[in-house]
Design an enzyme around this catalytic site. Sequence first.
Site, short mmCIF file in Angstrom:
data_model
loop_
_atom_site.label_atom_id
_atom_site.label_comp_id
_atom_site.label_asym_id
_atom_site.label_seq_id
_atom_site.Cartn_x
_atom_site.Cartn_y
_atom_site.Cartn_z
N LYS A 51 0.82 -1.22 0.00
CA LYS A 51 0.00 0.00 0.00
C LYS A 51 0.85 1.26 0.00
O LYS A 51 0.51 2.24 -0.68
CB LYS A 51 -0.97 0.00 1.18
CG LYS A 51 -0.33 0.14 2.55
CD LYS A 51 -1.38 0.14 3.64
CE LYS A 51 -0.75 0.21 5.02
NZ LYS A 51 -0.02 1.45 5.27
N THR A 52 1.97 1.27 0.74
CA THR A 52 2.81 2.47 0.78
C THR A 52 3.41 2.75 -0.59
O THR A 52 3.48 3.90 -1.04
CB THR A 52 3.93 2.32 1.83
OG1 THR A 52 3.35 1.99 3.10
CG2 THR A 52 4.73 3.60 1.98
N ASP A 237 -3.80 7.34 4.33
CA ASP A 237 -3.29 6.00 4.64
C ASP A 237 -3.96 5.50 5.93
O ASP A 237 -4.35 6.30 6.78
CB ASP A 237 -1.77 6.07 4.82
CG ASP A 237 -1.14 4.70 4.93
OD1 ASP A 237 -1.80 3.70 4.58
OD2 ASP A 237 0.03 4.63 5.38
N GLU A 238 -4.07 4.18 6.09
CA GLU A 238 -4.66 3.56 7.28
C GLU A 238 -6.05 4.14 7.58
O GLU A 238 -6.39 4.47 8.72
CB GLU A 238 -3.74 3.74 8.50
CG GLU A 238 -2.34 3.20 8.33
CD GLU A 238 -2.26 1.67 8.35
OE1 GLU A 238 -3.33 1.03 8.35
OE2 GLU A 238 -1.15 1.14 8.35
N GLN A 268 -7.78 -4.93 9.65
CA GLN A 268 -6.68 -4.49 10.51
C GLN A 268 -7.07 -3.30 11.38
O GLN A 268 -6.22 -2.56 11.86
CB GLN A 268 -5.44 -4.14 9.67
CG GLN A 268 -4.87 -5.34 8.93
CD GLN A 268 -3.53 -5.03 8.30
OE1 GLN A 268 -2.51 -4.89 8.96
NE2 GLN A 268 -3.53 -4.91 6.98
N ARG A 625 2.05 -10.61 10.38
CA ARG A 625 3.41 -10.04 10.56
C ARG A 625 4.45 -11.08 10.14
O ARG A 625 5.60 -10.75 9.86
CB ARG A 625 3.68 -9.66 12.02
CG ARG A 625 2.80 -8.62 12.67
CD ARG A 625 2.58 -7.39 11.85
NE ARG A 625 1.36 -7.49 11.08
CZ ARG A 625 1.09 -6.76 10.00
NH1 ARG A 625 1.96 -5.89 9.56
NH2 ARG A 625 -0.04 -6.91 9.34
#
Length: 676
Positions: A51-52, A237-238, A268, A625
Amino acid sequence: MHIYVSSEKINYFTHIKSLNLIMMSLNFVQKNAVKFTSGPCLILAGAGSGKTKVIIKKIIYLIQKCHYKPKNIIAVTFTNKAAHEIRMRLLKHLNSLQIRDIIISTFHSLGLEIIKKEIIYLNFNLNFSIFDEQDQINLIKKLIKKNIKNDIFFLKKLIFMISYWKNKFLTPLKARSLANSHEEKNFADLYKKYTTYLNESNILDFDDLICIPTQLLKKNKTIRNRWQNKILYLLVDEYQDTNNSQYELIKILTNMNSNFTLVGDDDQSIYSWRGAKPQNIFFLKKDFPALTVIKMEQNYRSYGRILKAANKLISNNSHYFKKNLFSTLKYGNKIKIIIAENEEMEAEKIAKKIIYQNFFKKIPYEDHAILYRGKHQSQILEKIFLKKNIPYVISNYTSFFSRPEIRILLNYLRVITNPNDNYAFLKIINTPHRGIGLVTLNKLEQWSIQNKKNLFEASKNIKIKEIFSIKTFKKIETFISWIQKKIETSYLNPSILLSEIITDTKYISWLSKTLKEPKRIQLSVDNIKILSNWLKEMLKGNDCDKPLTLLQIMKKIKLQNIADHKIKNNNLNQVKLMTLHASKGLEFPSVFIIGMNEGILPNIKSINNNDIEEERRLTYVGMTRAKKQLFFTLCQKRIQYGQIINTVPSRFLFELPEEDIEWDQKYIQDKNSYFF
């Protein structure tokens, strides 16, 4: 024959070549996400889906292909660390002037920017201070009855309620009228006292930085039009972590053209205790009917088996939009479930597994992360790791700026930049000691309240001679005179201000006498040097960041995310110990999720409230993770309130695909029975 080619054309061809290379590095879905630039867009970006990278490349695409001016683009993140990462990665493709013009900030920094630009429409001064949570706790202790001053549960609950009311845009009066219980009425009364104190001291808290600009934009059409014309494209973002007021701010800023990209993952969303509302993803479709949803489901981090198990687990939650992560990496080994007799044996088994992998498989310690639901779970791990000589580091998120020696110096700078700040004034007037005791300060406070003046103004007033002895008055007068000189220095030569404060107050000498231990003294001195260098760098600026004034720096410091300034060395070969919440955004080759028992994960509060979905999302975050190996651990017995109790395995273990997990003991597969 010479052919002349202008520098503009060279730059144009260079940009096109650069853009083509950028697009080649994206998969099909990522390309679509980057190219969609007209209208509202939600990118459902699964864990590890890049995503980044998409956010960064979309910014480049907007500038180089769609010809947006950098100053009309804003990218909003939730941490300063994420904002800094985006800036650094953009530097490879854009020049420093372009990057300076793009607003890349947190929500709170954006709110602060709006407040600064529109200060003339607000009823406070530009040199306001900003309160963090520790400031809030200290102030509320001052406002409440003595018998509950040390009840941290009560204090945090009150702070949560104040934050909740502010984000619902409720005044203290409105909150009082809606209160349903004696406790809520009491909280609303304290909310009023808290608000009055902040207003009188020219102080804002973190919630104000979102709520004030949001309400201002709602009420004032001229200001609203100005910001909507300035922000022609918004990226967030997020997005799943937004609360009510942050979502309202997004809606107001994008209402004119609806050109935005929001990147998030409802699976998330793990911060409801901070006010985050995953439902904001659902509200988007209602508020923006033309919304385009793009699902990024290819994971570049984890082996296939880990993703399969994570997908199976999270499928038990309700969803607004369904997605299914997949990977082209290898499938990987089975997920191991380690069962121990008690908590100490649980830590022993984890230690044994890590030592084995380090010695026989040559997997370095730093490749391992141990994730847990509550911070207290690290204590036994530390005990066993010390015994076994396993190097480790606990990611406890203590802010550099919260360290006592740093906080005191920052309080000096707060008073110098905002003399109205009564809270900071009281913290420094007798630190280091100046012989101005509590009796004197109580008298000064009472006089300031009666005469409707802040403490700084009261201390300058000649009339206070009437309530103090000549000796005490001289001490206060000397301190105020010194502060006034430092205020002058802050305007004329701010780069020397901190060193003058340290020298004039004999600060290092006072610290040495207070701390006594040589190691603590040296650590404090080193921290002060870090602060001093950081201030000078911020005042000077660099290729990516403009020079800041001292007032701007003070606000920036308060806005630093706690996680952004941990004192740590990432190069050390150590096992990482951290909470599941702290692990968000990170990745590790090998992950242990410990304490997989009912009452721990999911925790007892969620079970009692029949609110399991966020606990499941938290487990899902922990699982995703892991890159190569994933372990779960649990106990047959635990100590609770000094008693040994039998435990039940977490329901989440029974929601994993049977064929992909391996238990290290025989069991009866029935989540309603004790199975050992």
